[in-house]
Design an enzyme around this catalytic site. Structure first.
Site, short mmCIF file in Angstrom:
data_model
loop_
_atom_site.label_atom_id
_atom_site.label_comp_id
_atom_site.label_asym_id
_atom_site.label_seq_id
_atom_site.Cartn_x
_atom_site.Cartn_y
_atom_site.Cartn_z
N HIS A 122 1.41 8.03 7.50
CA HIS A 122 2.53 7.19 7.96
C HIS A 122 3.75 8.04 8.27
O HIS A 122 4.58 7.66 9.09
CB HIS A 122 2.89 6.14 6.90
CG HIS A 122 1.85 5.07 6.76
ND1 HIS A 122 1.24 4.79 5.58
CD2 HIS A 122 1.32 4.24 7.68
CE1 HIS A 122 0.36 3.81 5.77
NE2 HIS A 122 0.39 3.47 7.03
N LYS A 132 0.86 -1.20 0.00
CA LYS A 132 0.00 0.00 0.00
C LYS A 132 0.89 1.24 0.00
O LYS A 132 2.03 1.20 0.48
CB LYS A 132 -0.87 0.02 1.27
CG LYS A 132 -1.85 -1.12 1.39
CD LYS A 132 -3.28 -0.57 1.31
CE LYS A 132 -4.31 -1.67 1.36
NZ LYS A 132 -4.55 -2.14 2.72
N HIS A 167 1.73 6.99 2.84
CA HIS A 167 1.11 8.31 2.72
C HIS A 167 1.51 9.24 3.86
O HIS A 167 2.29 8.86 4.75
CB HIS A 167 -0.41 8.17 2.61
CG HIS A 167 -1.04 7.43 3.75
ND1 HIS A 167 -1.16 7.97 5.00
CD2 HIS A 167 -1.55 6.18 3.81
CE1 HIS A 167 -1.74 7.09 5.79
NE2 HIS A 167 -1.98 5.99 5.10
N1 ARG Z 1 -0.17 -1.07 9.95
C1 ARG Z 1 -1.09 -0.28 10.72
C2 ARG Z 1 -1.65 0.86 9.88
O1 ARG Z 1 -1.05 1.25 8.91
C3 ARG Z 1 -0.48 0.30 11.94
C4 ARG Z 1 0.09 -0.70 12.92
C5 ARG Z 1 0.13 -0.17 14.30
N2 ARG Z 1 0.80 -1.00 15.23
C6 ARG Z 1 0.28 -2.03 15.93
N3 ARG Z 1 1.04 -2.68 16.73
N4 ARG Z 1 -0.99 -2.33 15.82
O2 ARG Z 1 -2.72 1.36 10.20
#
Ligand code: ARG
Length: 572
Positions: free
Chosen positions: A134, A128, A131
């Protein structure tokens, strides 16, 4: 460096017979500079001695005035308050010696020694786009890691990649049907996004694609070679893209274990919860009831036995505990996931997990842009790379105009640093939970509350030092006590706050606290520099002392910016 508040508390304890810690907590910083540097209200003593507080203030002053320490200039009575004025020359000498001696470690502490702190940040999703949201976790997480590191903690920087879940079944099916290797090599994320979007479009005509995707994910979970290989390929090409951004931003991780890594450890979570009798069945799913926390139940296993996001987070916590025996486990993740983390932490609490209270969700707001400020490559998703490129482009134009004599290479190098810094600073300058708003005129304003302003201030101070003979001055011969003017004292007081600013920033998970201090130092210095021609100071001793002050300012601004991931430049 002397802790004046502590010294003052010890000094006062002799005449008040209150314990030092009690006095320490009573000492205030007066609201106006003319009321001194510290003040002590006498109300508590008044109660104890059944006397009028103003009278007590007078009596204490009498008693203290005879054996005033070197660091104290004056004690004044103001009604029920005792106001204390520090000795500016002493203050200057003690502080500047410390800064010039410690240099890049000035303000650092050892309070975290021997303690492991995990900071999880960035964590983008494989296949993905990366963006601007992030970027918030990435830049904020990096700053928080550095700030904790400066306090002596041992930091483990973790990137919890979103590399697992049923969407990978869909991606596998979509790729097999429509994927193009050439395009994947050129621009992997765009190509993977394209087939993924197509999958959803085609689903309307061909609902059986859904079953195929479920089957592909099942095979992936069962570790069948063909599916695992494809998944690895998607992960790998995505990481190449992400790493390009991380390299550009100077960001590093110690660990890239994504969600997939933890999916194998779910049985451990399940047996732990079973052992404690916490699992309940509901419509075939296994969940933990969290009504006592006023939260919805946390699903651990879905009815088809597959794992979900929350269970992978629980497995990750067990792993982090075993692997790192952490003191703190910090999640830098957007505010929309607040409820998710509340559930995960509540499950730990209910399970009496030893580190249930050592996990912190550090949330942040959303990113907004001024109307028409941004043309996007992809629908309404704004890619970090586009944001950075635009910032660098605009910065280059400004630097070109301001420095006609600079070579093209130096301009490009400087624009890259200043442009990235302008973006980072915008993410960090306000309290993290506030939404941020990108407006180019504002974030690139060399006079505003911006990275370019701070970097320009630094570069200007450096250029004064370069023009001077400072490098040949013997620091041990400098008379710092000459820096006793009002302007110098108020500038020095801002520098004195730097170590505390680091500590508060860590405590609140708020790099903005540190940046506020740095920006106050810069403002205060610019005012001073406007009024005092440092290089043209006639008295040689005073000139050397002022140059030393300038050097100290450079050290602190550079250190502070470095902690939040911003690299200074010598000219701009
Ligand atoms: N990959 C997730 C996102 O982009 C965020 C992960 C956050 N960390 C976790 N340990 N849940 O929304």
């Amino acid at each position: 460096m002397i802790d004046y508040k502590q010294n003052l508390a010890e000094f006062l304890t002799k005449v008040t017979n209150l314990p030092v810690s009690n006095i320490y907590n009573l000492i205030e910083i007066p609201p106006q500079e003319n009321l001194g540097d510290y003040s002590f209200p006498c109300f508590q003593l008044a109660k104890e001695f059944k006397k009028n507080p103003a009278e007590i203030a007078k009596e204490i002053k009498e008693e203290l005035s005879d054996n005033k320490p070197d660091w104290l200039d004056e004690i004044k009575v103001a009604g029920p308050y005792l106001n204390f004025y520090l000795e500016p020359g002493f203050f200057a000498e003690n502080l500047l010696k410390e800064i010039l001696l410690k240099k890049e470690t000035f303000g650092h502490k050892e309070i975290g020694e021997g303690k492991n702190v995990i900071v999880e940040y960035s964590s983008p999703n494989i296949a993905k786009p990366f963006h601007v949201g992030h970027a918030f976790t990435t830049i904020l997480g990096q700053a928080i890691s550095n700030i904790y590191e400066a306090l002596g903690y041992n930091i483990i920087r973790m990137n919890h990649l979103g590399d697992y879940g049923t969407q990978f079944g869909k991606l596998i099916v979509a790729w097999r049907l429509w994927g193009d290797e050439t395009e994947l090599a050129k621009d992997p994320i765009t190509e993977l996004t394209r087939v993924y979007v197509k999958f959803h479009d085609e689903l309307e005509k061909e609902p059986e694609l859904e079953d195929e995707a479920r089957e592909a994910f099942r095979k992936l979970e069962a570790k069948e070679t063909a599916e695992v290989e494809l998944w690895q390929k998607f992960r790998q090409v995505s990481l190449v893209e992400f790493n390009r951004l991380y390299d550009r931003l100077g960001i590093k991780f110690d660990n890239y274990n994504g969600e997939s890594f933890y999916s194998d450890m779910i049985p451990e979570v399940v047996s732990l919860l079973e052992e404690k009798n916490l699992l309940e069945e509901s419509e075939g799913a296994q969940l933990v009831d969290l009504s006592e926390f006023n939260l919805n139940p946390c699903i651990i296993l879905k009815s088809d036995g597959t794992t979900i996001y929350a269970s992978r987070d629980l497995a990750a916590i067990l792993y982090r505990n075993q692997e790192y025996d952490y003191h703190k486990n910090i999640y830098v993740v957007g505010l929309p996931q607040t409820n998710h983390f509340q559930q995960v932490f509540a499950v730990l609490k209910k399970a009496n997990f030893s580190k249930a209270d050592q996990n912190v969700h550090v949330g942040f707001g959303t990113v907004k842009f001024k109307e028409g400020e941004f043309s996007t490559r992809k629908g309404n998703i704004i890619l970090l790379e586009d944001l950075l490129n635009q910032s660098v482009d605009k910065t280059r134009k400004i630097i070109e105009t301001n420095n006609p004599e600079m070579t093209k290479e130096i301009i490009a190098e400087t624009a890259e640093k200043v442009g990235l810094a302008a973006v980072s600073y915008t993410y960090l300058r306000n309290s993290r939970e506030k939404d941020i708003f990108f407006d180019w005129d504002e974030i690139l304003d060399f006079e505003g509350d911006t990275a370019p302003y701070l970097m320009y201030t630094y570069a200007r101070a450096r250029s004064v030092l370069q023009k001077s003979n400072f490098s040949s001055i013997d620091i041990s011969k400098i008379d710092f006590t000459l820096l006793n003017s009002e302007a110098e004292f108020s500038l020095l007081k801002e520098l004195y706050k730097y170590p505390d600013a680091i500590e508060s920033a860590a405590k609140e998970y708020e790099p903005s606290i540190l940046l506020r201090n740095i920006s106050q130092i810069a403002r205060s210095f610019n005012r001073y520099y406007h009024n005092v021609p440092i290089l043209k100071t006639d008295d040689n001793d005073l000139r050397s002392a002022r140059l030393a002050l300038l050097e100290a300012i450079c050290i602190v601004i550079q250190n502070g910016l470095k902690l939040v991931g911003i690299e200074t430049v010598e000219r701009m």
